[in-house]
Design a protein around this motif. Structure first.
Motif, PDB file in Angstrom:
ATOM      1  N   GLY A  87       1.036  -1.222  -0.377  1.00 25.20           N
ATOM      2  CA  GLY A  87      -0.337  -0.201  -0.424  1.00 25.20           C
ATOM      3  C   GLY A  87       0.728   1.262   0.122  1.00 25.20           C
ATOM      4  O   GLY A  87       0.622   1.924  -0.684  1.00 25.20           O
ATOM      5  N   ALA A 130      -7.377  -3.584  -2.680  1.00 20.69           N
ATOM      6  CA  ALA A 130      -6.793  -1.766  -1.141  1.00 20.69           C
ATOM      7  C   ALA A 130      -5.936  -1.381  -1.633  1.00 20.69           C
ATOM      8  O   ALA A 130      -5.605   0.142  -1.520  1.00 20.69           O
ATOM      9  CB  ALA A 130      -6.415  -3.307  -0.270  1.00 20.69           C
ATOM     10  N   SER A 181     -15.531  -0.117  -1.291  1.00 18.51           N
ATOM     11  CA  SER A 181     -13.881  -0.111  -0.421  1.00 18.51           C
ATOM     12  C   SER A 181     -13.313   1.378  -0.568  1.00 18.51           C
ATOM     13  O   SER A 181     -12.898   1.873  -0.106  1.00 18.51           O
ATOM     14  CB  SER A 181     -12.722  -0.916  -0.382  1.00 18.51           C
ATOM     15  OG  SER A 181     -12.614  -1.191  -1.643  1.00 18.51           O
TER      16      SER A 181
END
Length: 295
Positions: A87, A130, A181
């Motif tokens: 990330g 993500a 998300s």
């Protein structure tokens, strides 16, 4: 943003919408390729049109995903989406991209691709949702808006809608969750897909089911269609009206000629008050982006 500021923006947007003529409302909900007709709410700058003049007051959109999909080929991100494993890497790439785009006068990056990685877009897919969200957060940190795509997802399709005008897919819970998300992370813009899903008669970008499903996820930002210049002989007038009545806020045309025709087709809907919800959301979106640019 506090509730008080949000309410103030909404009130201001309503007042601004009420002051627009039908022609101005119709133009405001169109994003056009360059050269663009006057009054459009936005323009998309592509690699072959980046030297052309941009209409004053229009928000500037680009496809700056990374790798080979970059309107500005010398700007970040040089690596494709599929290359990120952490990330922190995706966030840093988004932030570097946002800084470069901001310097070029760009307001919205039509990225990240949130479609699941088994889809047909190759290196344009992130390894997991993500990472796409992290990229979007990096953009937001610079004041450039992310626009997640292509809702409800291309992960189940065999080819890209850029390659074939009729592409069939399936709506999958796991892919909807990926977009949820992004919405929960505050992405202010989502692009809808041009694929056909589960045997539906219309492509998702002009189908009411698409926008009902999107709003049911709690999304209150702007929904923009994938390019409705998908074929040269596109039935522009019909698709423009269908998309707006289905629930789209912004209609994307890579062809300026198509954009001009779409605006003319939308003026009667504006006179009937059928553009008001879209115009209000677009004005709120513009206000937030322009506030973020103030020194």
């Amino acid at each position: 943003m506090s509730g008080t500021v949000s309410l103030a923006l909404t009130a201001a947007s309503l007042l601004a919408a009420a002051s627009l003529t039908p022609q101005q409302q119709a133009a405001l909900v169109v994003v056009s390729g360059l050269p663009a007709p006057p009054g459009v709410g936005g323009v998309i700058v592509q690699s072959w049109s980046k030297q052309l003049p941009r209409p004053k007051g229009a928000l500037v959109y680009v496809d700056q995903e990374g790798g080979g999909v970059r309107a500005f080929g010398t700007d970040p991100p040089s690596a494709p989406a599929s290359s990120y494993r952490k990330g922190t890497e995706a966030f840093a790439a988004g932030r570097a991209t946002g800084r470069a785009l901001k310097a070029r006068g760009v307001h919205v990056d039509l990225a990240p691709v949130v479609d699941l990685p088994e889809g047909p877009l190759g290196s344009r897919h992130f390894r997991r949702p993500a990472l796409a969200v992290s990229f979007a957060r990096g953009l937001a940190a610079t004041g450039v808006a992310a626009c997640a795509k292509h809702f409800p997802g291309l992960g189940s399709t065999s080819v890209s809608t850029d390659e074939r005008p009729h592409v069939d897919g399936r709506i999958r819970v796991v892919e909807i969750a990926a977009f949820r998300s992004a919405i929960r992370a505050g992405v202010p813009c989502l692009m809808t897909s041009n694929a056909f899903y589960d045997g539906a008669p219309y492509r998702a970008s002009i189908s009411p089911d698409t926008y009902r499903r999107l709003r049911a996820l709690g999304f209150d930002g702007v929904a923009i269609t994938d390019s409705l210049s998908i074929v040269r002989a596109a039935p522009v007038e019909r698709w423009a009206r269908q998309a707006i009545l289905a629930g789209a806020d912004l209609l994307l045309f890579t062809s300026g000629a198509h954009a001009r025709r779409a605006i003319s087709a939308l003026v009667p809907l504006a006179r009937e008050g059928k553009l008001e919800a879209s115009v209000e959301r677009v004005l709120r979106f513009r206000s937030r982006l322009l506030r973020a640019r103030r020194p």
